[in-house]
Design a protein around this motif. Structure first.
Motif, mmCIF file in Angstrom:
data_model
loop_
_atom_site.group_PDB
_atom_site.id
_atom_site.type_symbol
_atom_site.label_atom_id
_atom_site.label_comp_id
_atom_site.label_asym_id
_atom_site.label_seq_id
_atom_site.Cartn_x
_atom_site.Cartn_y
_atom_site.Cartn_z
ATOM 1 N N GLY A 176 0.867 -1.178 0.000
ATOM 2 C CA GLY A 176 0.000 0.000 0.000
ATOM 3 C C GLY A 176 0.894 1.215 0.000
ATOM 4 O O GLY A 176 2.028 1.163 0.482
ATOM 5 N N CYS A 177 0.416 2.329 -0.536
ATOM 6 C CA CYS A 177 1.381 3.397 -0.787
ATOM 7 C C CYS A 177 1.626 4.325 0.385
ATOM 8 O O CYS A 177 2.510 5.166 0.340
ATOM 9 C CB CYS A 177 1.071 4.139 -2.082
ATOM 10 N N LYS A 178 0.890 4.144 1.489
ATOM 11 C CA LYS A 178 1.174 5.026 2.621
ATOM 12 C C LYS A 178 2.605 4.841 3.119
ATOM 13 O O LYS A 178 3.315 5.812 3.388
ATOM 14 C CB LYS A 178 0.202 4.757 3.759
ATOM 15 N N TYR A 235 -3.213 15.747 2.329
ATOM 16 C CA TYR A 235 -3.240 14.432 2.990
ATOM 17 C C TYR A 235 -2.140 14.494 4.061
ATOM 18 O O TYR A 235 -0.968 14.699 3.722
ATOM 19 C CB TYR A 235 -2.920 13.390 1.925
ATOM 20 N N TYR A 293 2.137 13.118 4.347
ATOM 21 C CA TYR A 293 3.384 13.685 3.801
ATOM 22 C C TYR A 293 4.033 14.631 4.818
ATOM 23 O O TYR A 293 5.246 14.629 5.009
ATOM 24 C CB TYR A 293 3.146 14.485 2.512
ATOM 25 N N CYS A 296 -0.804 15.300 -5.281
ATOM 26 C CA CYS A 296 -1.739 14.180 -5.243
ATOM 27 C C CYS A 296 -2.939 14.528 -6.110
ATOM 28 O O CYS A 296 -3.675 15.453 -5.806
ATOM 29 C CB CYS A 296 -2.178 13.939 -3.793
ATOM 30 N N ASN A 305 -7.021 14.020 -2.547
ATOM 31 C CA ASN A 305 -7.654 13.866 -1.257
ATOM 32 C C ASN A 305 -7.045 14.985 -0.419
ATOM 33 O O ASN A 305 -5.827 15.015 -0.291
ATOM 34 C CB ASN A 305 -7.303 12.498 -0.655
ATOM 35 N N ASP A 337 1.267 11.236 -6.063
ATOM 36 C CA ASP A 337 0.374 10.244 -5.466
ATOM 37 C C ASP A 337 -0.880 10.154 -6.338
ATOM 38 O O ASP A 337 -1.698 11.076 -6.357
ATOM 39 C CB ASP A 337 0.032 10.699 -4.036
ATOM 40 N N ALA A 372 -3.234 7.660 -6.123
ATOM 41 C CA ALA A 372 -4.036 6.592 -5.514
ATOM 42 C C ALA A 372 -5.480 6.582 -6.025
ATOM 43 O O ALA A 372 -6.150 5.557 -5.971
ATOM 44 C CB ALA A 372 -4.025 6.741 -3.996
ATOM 45 N N TYR A 373 -5.948 7.734 -6.526
ATOM 46 C CA TYR A 373 -7.355 7.816 -6.961
ATOM 47 C C TYR A 373 -7.518 7.845 -8.471
ATOM 48 O O TYR A 373 -8.586 8.210 -8.971
ATOM 49 C CB TYR A 373 -8.020 9.054 -6.324
ATOM 50 N N SER A 409 -1.845 2.642 -5.710
ATOM 51 C CA SER A 409 -2.370 1.728 -4.700
ATOM 52 C C SER A 409 -3.596 0.984 -5.215
ATOM 53 O O SER A 409 -4.365 1.523 -6.001
ATOM 54 C CB SER A 409 -2.761 2.537 -3.464
ATOM 55 N N SER A 432 -5.746 0.136 -3.059
ATOM 56 C CA SER A 432 -6.694 0.382 -1.958
ATOM 57 C C SER A 432 -8.020 0.952 -2.434
ATOM 58 O O SER A 432 -9.088 0.410 -2.148
ATOM 59 C CB SER A 432 -6.072 1.344 -0.941
ATOM 60 N N LYS A 433 -7.973 2.076 -3.145
ATOM 61 C CA LYS A 433 -9.208 2.724 -3.560
ATOM 62 C C LYS A 433 -9.641 2.185 -4.921
ATOM 63 O O LYS A 433 -10.816 2.206 -5.267
ATOM 64 C CB LYS A 433 -9.037 4.249 -3.599
ATOM 65 N N ARG A 487 -4.027 -4.746 1.476
ATOM 66 C CA ARG A 487 -2.736 -4.060 1.448
ATOM 67 C C ARG A 487 -1.873 -4.393 0.239
ATOM 68 O O ARG A 487 -1.118 -5.371 0.246
ATOM 69 C CB ARG A 487 -1.904 -4.304 2.733
ATOM 70 N N TYR A 522 -14.417 12.178 -3.479
ATOM 71 C CA TYR A 522 -14.535 13.227 -2.459
ATOM 72 C C TYR A 522 -15.187 14.485 -3.002
ATOM 73 O O TYR A 522 -14.922 14.887 -4.130
ATOM 74 C CB TYR A 522 -13.146 13.612 -1.926
HETATM 75 C C1 LIG Z 1 -6.090 6.222 0.628
HETATM 76 C C2 LIG Z 1 -4.924 6.993 0.162
HETATM 77 C C3 LIG Z 1 -3.748 6.337 -0.205
HETATM 78 C C4 LIG Z 1 -3.653 4.836 -0.183
HETATM 79 O O1 LIG Z 1 -2.981 4.393 0.920
HETATM 80 P P1 LIG Z 1 -2.694 2.833 1.039
HETATM 81 O O2 LIG Z 1 -1.576 2.755 2.026
HETATM 82 O O3 LIG Z 1 -2.276 2.359 -0.301
HETATM 83 O O4 LIG Z 1 -3.941 2.181 1.528
HETATM 84 C C5 LIG Z 1 -2.693 7.099 -0.654
HETATM 85 N N1 LIG Z 1 -2.782 8.424 -0.755
HETATM 86 C C6 LIG Z 1 -3.886 9.085 -0.427
HETATM 87 C C7 LIG Z 1 -3.942 10.552 -0.588
HETATM 88 C C8 LIG Z 1 -4.986 8.388 0.059
HETATM 89 O O5 LIG Z 1 -6.093 9.059 0.404
#
Ligand SMILES: *Cc1c(COP(=O)(O)O)cnc(C)c1O
Length: 411
Positions: free
Chosen positions: A107-109, A132, A135, A189, A193, A221, A223-224, A251, A253-254, A262, A347
């Motif tokens: 996951g990219c966090k 977000y 960072y 990003c 987000n 980033d 991710a979306y 990621s 994730s979304k 993960r 969002y």
């Molecule tokens: C949800 C999100 C991520 C994804 O995080 P993961 O660790 O991959 O779950 C990354 N960047 C942003 C801005 C997010 O909102």
């Protein structure tokens, strides 16, 4: 000698969701008969798609047989997944990527903070405001943030680019005469987000040009990206020149509901050089020391996202959230709110009426509509006077929230 890292003490975040929960809890206690709807969560709610589940079951079975059991995998990801990523996320959009440039992760966090390890402590950092929080907090924890200045509402060593109604939530790079023009790390990003704003190729090109000219590095980033519905870049590498100035974070994730499974990946092109050093090689060294890879079962699950049926199934889920976003946006717009986002992102970013501050409006939403939103100021000073609504809930809650908004705010 021993000492605790002194920089944790400088963190300010972490209280946002705790405070939201505290206020929601107190409302619940005082109004047990009311049904509280949360539009504050930044987590998906729809289950994994059938194709992913089948792939995971199959991988579990493989792990139960001597001949197909897998121990440690490759540090940077199994070839089958790296190939699927390159073919589907890059080649399909006309972007060439070498398998050695893709690093599968949990996951990219983790990488959005870990990436700082590639850069000296003196490296300047800039982020958007609102942002977000990861960072910023990662920079602060590792001694790169400086002190928080209450007067300016920001850390002394972190530059911010304001994103507001005036620039449609898309910042432009400082021009050469701007005192803030600097060489450093730039976190971007998009789709964003919290604002839900998406960047077009022209505006993203301006950032790439700026980064190449100043020797800066963009941490992008995306991710979306799966939520993009208009004709916009999904990857920074669709922009000419990005290979010499950008790192991309992606990621599942979304995209595919992997927040609990993960899996994600980081892309570092070989042409990205800083102080004469190929950053991709440093990252490879770092990853092989810090990680033992992502589980085989998880990587098979991620691979299934790219199968024809998997693509169709995740498209359906993303469409479900997108429709929620539309329902919520229509309701808020019809009540006269100024609403950003919701078209290329899950969002919505909304101006509070009559310049009410974020927390006062949060309380009003809670008391009058029994709806939990996220106060914009929790994402940075420029978020004051805004609130965020997410589309990740069920259709039924989106419709119910829309009804309550119309009842409370309709003009
Ligand atoms: C949800 C999100 C991520 C994804 O995080 P993961 O660790 O991959 O779950 C990354 N960047 C942003 C801005 C997010 O909102």
């Amino acid at each position: 000698m021993i000492g605790v890292n002194p920089y944790f003490d400088r963190l300010r975040g972490g209280y946002l969701f705790a405070e939201i929960n505290k206020r929601a809890e107190s409302f619940r206690r005082q109004n047990p008969e009311k049904r509280l709807i949360s539009l504050g969560i930044g987590d998906v709610t729809r289950p994994l798609c059938p194709e992913v589940i089948t792939a995971m079951h199959k991988a579990v079975d493989e792990m139960s047989e001597g001949e197909t059991f897998r121990g440690y995998g490759p540090y940077f990801g199994y070839d089958f997944l790296v190939r699927a990523i390159i073919d589907n996320d890059y080649a399909s959009r006309g972007v060439q990527m070498d398998p050695e440039e893709v690093f599968v992760n949990d996951g990219c966090k983790s990488d959005s903070s870990g990436i700082l390890e590639l850069f000296s402590e003196a490296t300047s950092i800039s982020v958007c405001d609102p942002v977000y929080p990861v960072y910023v907090d990662a920079a602060v924890m590792t001694g790169r943030g400086g002190l928080f200045d209450e007067n300016i509402g920001a850390y002394s060593r972190i530059d911010t680019f304001q994103c507001n109604e005036d620039n449609n939530y898309i910042p432009t790079p400082p021009d050469a005469s701007d005192k803030r023009a600097f060489r450093g790390l730039i976190f971007l990003c998009f789709p964003n987000n919290p604002t839900g704003a998406a960047i077009n190729a022209e505006k993203l090109s301006a950032w790439v040009e700026y980064a190449n000219r100043t020797g800066s590095v963009i941490i992008y980033d995306s991710a979306y990206e799966a939520y993009i519905s208009e004709d916009l870049p999904h990857s920074i590498f669709e922009i000419e020149g990005a290979r010499t100035c950008a790192i991309e974070l992606r990621s599942f994730s979304k995209t595919a509901g992997f927040t609990g499974v993960r899996c994600g990946y980081t892309v570092i092109p070989k042409e990205l050089v800083c102080d004469g050093i190929v950053l991709r090689n440093l990252w490879a060294r770092r990853q092989s020391t810090r990680n033992n890879g992502v589980s085989y079962i998880t990587q098979r699950a991620a691979e299934a996202v790219y199968s024809p049926a998997g693509k169709e199934q995740i498209r359906e889920t993303i469409g479900y959230y997108a429709k929620n976003a539309g329902i919520l946006k229509d309701a808020l717009v019809s009540c006269g709110f100024s609403v950003g986002g919701g078209v290329n992102a899950p969002y919505l970013w909304i101006r509070t009426p009559e310049k009410t501050d974020s927390w006062s409006f949060f309380d009003r939403m809670l008391e009058r509509c029994a709806v939990v939103v996220t106060p914009g100021v929790g994402f940075g000073k420029a978020g004051e006077g805004y609130f965020r609504v997410t589309a990740f809930g069920s259709r039924e809650t989106a419709e119910e929230a829309a009804r309550r908004f119309r009842k409370e705010f309709a003009k």
